[in-house]
Design a protein around this motif. Structure first.
Motif, PDB file in Angstrom:
ATOM      1  N   UNK A   1      92.399  10.839 -23.054  1.00 38.86           N
ATOM      2  CA  UNK A   1      92.656  11.135 -21.649  1.00 38.86           C
ATOM      3  C   UNK A   1      94.118  10.981 -21.255  1.00 38.86           C
ATOM      4  N   UNK A   2      94.810  10.042 -21.900  1.00 38.14           N
ATOM      5  CA  UNK A   2      96.167   9.705 -21.444  1.00 38.14           C
ATOM      6  C   UNK A   2      97.255   9.928 -22.487  1.00 38.14           C
ATOM      7  N   UNK A   3      96.871  10.067 -23.753  1.00 41.58           N
ATOM      8  CA  UNK A   3      97.868  10.165 -24.818  1.00 41.58           C
ATOM      9  C   UNK A   3      98.376   8.826 -25.292  1.00 41.58           C
ATOM     10  N   UNK A   4      97.812   7.725 -24.758  1.00 45.69           N
ATOM     11  CA  UNK A   4      98.275   6.379 -25.107  1.00 45.69           C
ATOM     12  C   UNK A   4      97.344   5.746 -26.143  1.00 45.69           C
ATOM     13  N   UNK A   5      97.887   5.417 -27.311  1.00 45.00           N
ATOM     14  CA  UNK A   5      97.117   4.731 -28.350  1.00 45.00           C
ATOM     15  C   UNK A   5      97.104   3.229 -28.052  1.00 45.00           C
ATOM     16  N   UNK A   6      95.956   2.591 -28.264  1.00 49.18           N
ATOM     17  CA  UNK A   6      95.786   1.171 -27.964  1.00 49.18           C
ATOM     18  C   UNK A   6      95.688   0.370 -29.263  1.00 49.18           C
ATOM     19  N   UNK A   7      96.634  -0.546 -29.438  1.00 46.41           N
ATOM     20  CA  UNK A   7      96.588  -1.476 -30.564  1.00 46.41           C
ATOM     21  C   UNK A   7      95.821  -2.723 -30.125  1.00 46.41           C
ATOM     22  N   UNK A   8      94.824  -3.128 -30.907  1.00 47.52           N
ATOM     23  CA  UNK A   8      93.977  -4.263 -30.552  1.00 47.52           C
ATOM     24  C   UNK A   8      94.357  -5.479 -31.389  1.00 47.52           C
ATOM     25  N   UNK A   9      94.745  -6.574 -30.719  1.00 44.22           N
ATOM     26  CA  UNK A   9      95.060  -7.839 -31.372  1.00 44.22           C
ATOM     27  C   UNK A   9      93.928  -8.818 -31.088  1.00 44.22           C
ATOM     28  N   UNK A  10      93.320  -9.386 -32.130  1.00 40.65           N
ATOM     29  CA  UNK A  10      92.158 -10.252 -31.974  1.00 40.65           C
ATOM     30  C   UNK A  10      92.555 -11.710 -32.133  1.00 40.65           C
ATOM     31  N   UNK A  11      92.087 -12.552 -31.196  1.00 43.72           N
ATOM     32  CA  UNK A  11      92.365 -13.981 -31.229  1.00 43.72           C
ATOM     33  C   UNK A  11      91.068 -14.770 -31.133  1.00 43.72           C
ATOM     34  N   UNK A  12      91.102 -16.008 -31.621  1.00 45.59           N
ATOM     35  CA  UNK A  12      89.902 -16.835 -31.643  1.00 45.59           C
ATOM     36  C   UNK A  12      89.917 -17.970 -30.660  1.00 45.59           C
ATOM     37  N   UNK A  13      91.011 -18.143 -29.915  1.00 48.40           N
ATOM     38  CA  UNK A  13      91.065 -19.227 -28.937  1.00 48.40           C
ATOM     39  C   UNK A  13      92.090 -18.922 -27.864  1.00 48.40           C
ATOM     40  N   UNK A  14      91.876 -19.522 -26.688  1.00 52.81           N
ATOM     41  CA  UNK A  14      92.844 -19.385 -25.611  1.00 52.81           C
ATOM     42  C   UNK A  14      94.143 -20.108 -25.929  1.00 52.81           C
ATOM     43  N   UNK A  15      94.070 -21.152 -26.738  1.00 51.49           N
ATOM     44  CA  UNK A  15      95.297 -21.861 -27.137  1.00 51.49           C
ATOM     45  C   UNK A  15      96.218 -20.951 -27.934  1.00 51.49           C
ATOM     46  N   UNK A  16      95.634 -20.128 -28.801  1.00 46.12           N
ATOM     47  CA  UNK A  16      96.440 -19.169 -29.562  1.00 46.12           C
ATOM     48  C   UNK A  16      97.128 -18.183 -28.626  1.00 46.12           C
ATOM     49  N   UNK A  17      96.379 -17.681 -27.651  1.00 43.21           N
ATOM     50  CA  UNK A  17      96.952 -16.734 -26.699  1.00 43.21           C
ATOM     51  C   UNK A  17      98.085 -17.377 -25.904  1.00 43.21           C
ATOM     52  N   UNK A  18      97.866 -18.607 -25.445  1.00 42.75           N
ATOM     53  CA  UNK A  18      98.882 -19.317 -24.669  1.00 42.75           C
ATOM     54  C   UNK A  18     100.148 -19.504 -25.486  1.00 42.75           C
ATOM     55  N   UNK A  19      99.998 -19.954 -26.731  1.00 40.56           N
ATOM     56  CA  UNK A  19     101.165 -20.194 -27.579  1.00 40.56           C
ATOM     57  C   UNK A  19     101.953 -18.907 -27.807  1.00 40.56           C
ATOM     58  N   UNK A  20     101.242 -17.807 -28.006  1.00 41.29           N
ATOM     59  CA  UNK A  20     101.902 -16.521 -28.244  1.00 41.29           C
ATOM     60  C   UNK A  20     102.688 -16.078 -27.009  1.00 41.29           C
ATOM     61  N   UNK A  21     102.090 -16.239 -25.828  1.00 38.62           N
ATOM     62  CA  UNK A  21     102.770 -15.844 -24.606  1.00 38.62           C
ATOM     63  C   UNK A  21     103.955 -16.750 -24.300  1.00 38.62           C
ATOM     64  N   UNK A  22     103.808 -18.054 -24.556  1.00 37.24           N
ATOM     65  CA  UNK A  22     104.913 -18.976 -24.304  1.00 37.24           C
ATOM     66  C   UNK A  22     106.096 -18.712 -25.230  1.00 37.24           C
ATOM     67  N   UNK A  23     105.815 -18.244 -26.441  1.00 40.79           N
ATOM     68  CA  UNK A  23     106.882 -17.942 -27.397  1.00 40.79           C
ATOM     69  C   UNK A  23     107.676 -16.711 -26.974  1.00 40.79           C
ATOM     70  N   UNK A  24     107.063 -15.867 -26.127  1.00 35.53           N
ATOM     71  CA  UNK A  24     107.736 -14.662 -25.657  1.00 35.53           C
ATOM     72  C   UNK A  24     107.599 -13.508 -26.640  1.00 35.53           C
ATOM     73  N   UNK A  25     107.706 -12.313 -26.132  1.00 39.26           N
ATOM     74  CA  UNK A  25     107.667 -11.135 -26.997  1.00 39.26           C
ATOM     75  C   UNK A  25     106.318 -10.888 -27.627  1.00 39.26           C
ATOM     76  N   UNK A  26     105.243 -11.198 -26.920  1.00 40.42           N
ATOM     77  CA  UNK A  26     103.901 -10.986 -27.480  1.00 40.42           C
ATOM     78  C   UNK A  26     103.656  -9.514 -27.768  1.00 40.42           C
ATOM     79  N   UNK A  27     104.264  -8.656 -26.958  1.00 37.89           N
ATOM     80  CA  UNK A  27     104.042  -7.224 -27.124  1.00 37.89           C
ATOM     81  C   UNK A  27     102.796  -6.729 -26.411  1.00 37.89           C
ATOM     82  N   UNK A  28     102.059  -7.625 -25.741  1.00 42.64           N
ATOM     83  CA  UNK A  28     100.830  -7.220 -25.078  1.00 42.64           C
ATOM     84  C   UNK A  28     101.131  -6.655 -23.688  1.00 42.64           C
ATOM     85  N   UNK A  29     100.409  -5.599 -23.350  1.00 35.81           N
ATOM     86  CA  UNK A  29     100.476  -5.070 -21.993  1.00 35.81           C
ATOM     87  C   UNK A  29      99.199  -5.371 -21.213  1.00 35.81           C
ATOM     88  N   UNK A  30      98.216  -5.945 -21.895  1.00 38.07           N
ATOM     89  CA  UNK A  30      96.974  -6.388 -21.277  1.00 38.07           C
ATOM     90  C   UNK A  30      96.370  -7.446 -22.194  1.00 38.07           C
TER      91      UNK A  30
END
Length: 400
Positions: free
Chosen positions: A100-129
């Protein structure tokens, strides 16, 4: 700038589109539209070839080729990244979004909220959602790493249709920082052909792990649930931060550790292969496993445990915010969301989605448990995400 003449709504006439002052015939327009639908050209190419440009807002509403009119003048790029949980989406959803949009979605899988927090705090996660759990959102806001959502870009979201029991933590001081994906519970899945003795409690789960389930049991690589459900063995709060209670939970976990098959939040492969017979489990995985292997039952511990809501949110440093908003709005469309729920097996917070779900789904006790089973469950507490005592306990358990 391209111009549009003729009616923008109605069934009898099609608008005339101009590129460089020359009209695009209906046949040529439809040809390019079909190429876009097939994915043989990108959204950007489609806009250029038809001369629509910023005027796409008008046609977007008629054809449904754009996520929302708010994005008509924005460049969505050709790729974006989402951080989410294992077995949590219908892959076809992202393929349809790309078509519909021409935008390919890369899916990154995590097993805990702590992992997500650490990645975001480090900066440059690359996630848009990304997909955080309810209890983490206040911490993300406090740390300044989550976007206050521009609701004008989320026309498919309807707060009035959401179940308030599961949605409050997405709004802080009147500002919406996250919108709900789905809700669920944390219980355990058990292969009843391998472990035939009925179980109904976390005490039985942990005791069985050291007996009949020796070498065949899995727990999450996630402190909230692994520590929380060890605390339930003693009747303590799932969210306890008390040192003496955490010490008892650690004692149990260290005793159980040699008997475990694995510590992993991606436990479906082990259960499906028959290598694991029992695992700590979230609602959606329990529903998927039972659907495909009926002898795998899903159990909620009678002592209590976790009830949760997962949300969609946008990081402040998201590299492609237009695409992040576009995908989020797309996922809020009930007709899209219902396919997600049918695929991943988690119950919806949205009455519009529930109205589209088959009766057998709404009657599934894994997805919609009886009220007496839900009553003792606890939502995760924000303090558990960053509590050093729980973090250090989990580190010692994993390294033992």
């Amino acid at each position: 700038m391209p111009t549009i003449t003729g009616p923008t709504r109605g069934k009898t006439k099609m608008p005339k589109f101009y590129r460089d002052g020359l009209p695009i015939t209906p046949d040529k327009f439809v040809d390019q539209l079909m190429r876009l639908k097939r994915g043989s050209i990108s959204r950007r190419d489609f806009l250029g070839l038809t001369g629509l440009g910023v005027a796409t807002a008008v046609m977007a509403r008629e054809l449904g080729i754009m996520p929302t009119p708010a994005f008509a003048a924005e460049n969505l790029g050709d790729r974006m990244s989402i951080a989410t949980w294992p077995n949590y989406h219908d892959p076809q959803t992202f393929e349809n979004f790309k078509a519909d949009t021409g935008v390919a979605v890369e899916v990154n899988v995590f097993g805990s909220n702590e992992e997500m927090l650490a990645k975001l705090q480090a900066g440059g996660s690359g996630w848009s959602l990304f997909v955080p759990t309810n209890y983490t959102i206040s911490t993300y806001k406090k740390l300044g790493i989550i976007e206050a959502l521009d609701m004008a870009k989320l026309g498919n979201f309807d707060g009035k249709s959401e179940d308030a029991r599961f949605t409050a933590e997405g709004t802080i001081d009147g500002t919406i920082y996250a919108v709900p994906k789905n809700w669920g519970t944390t219980g355990f899945a058990v292969n009843t052909k391998k472990l035939s003795k009925p179980m109904s409690s976390w005490k039985e789960f942990w005791d069985t792990a050291m007996a009949e389930g020796d070498g065949r049991t899995m727990v999450h690589d996630y402190q909230l649930t692994t520590i929380g459900n060890a605390l339930k063995y003693y009747g303590y709060s799932f969210n306890s931060l008390k040192q003496d209670e955490l010490a008892k939970a650690e004692e149990l976990l260290l005793k159980v550790k040699p008997h475990l098959f694995a510590v992993s939040s991606d436990y479906q492969p082990g259960m499906r292969a028959g290598d694991a017979w029992m695992t700590m489990c979230w609602t959606n995985d329990g529903a998927q496993l039972h659907r495909d292997i009926p002898e795998i039952a899903y159990v909620l511990g009678k002592e209590g445990g976790e009830i949760w809501t997962d949300f969609y949110a946008i990081p402040k440093d998201a590299p492609n915010k237009p695409a992040g908003y576009a995908l989020l709005n797309y996922l809020m469309n009930p007709k899209v969301a219902v396919k997600e729920h049918l695929a991943n097996g988690a119950p919806s917070t949205d009455a519009r989605v529930n109205a589209l779900l088959p009766k057998e789904v709404l009657d599934n006790p894994i997805l919609y448990p009886a009220a007496d089973l839900l009553k003792p469950l606890e939502f995760g507490a924000a303090a558990t995400l960053t509590d050093p005592g729980r973090a250090e306990l989990m580190a010692r358990f994993k390294s033992a």
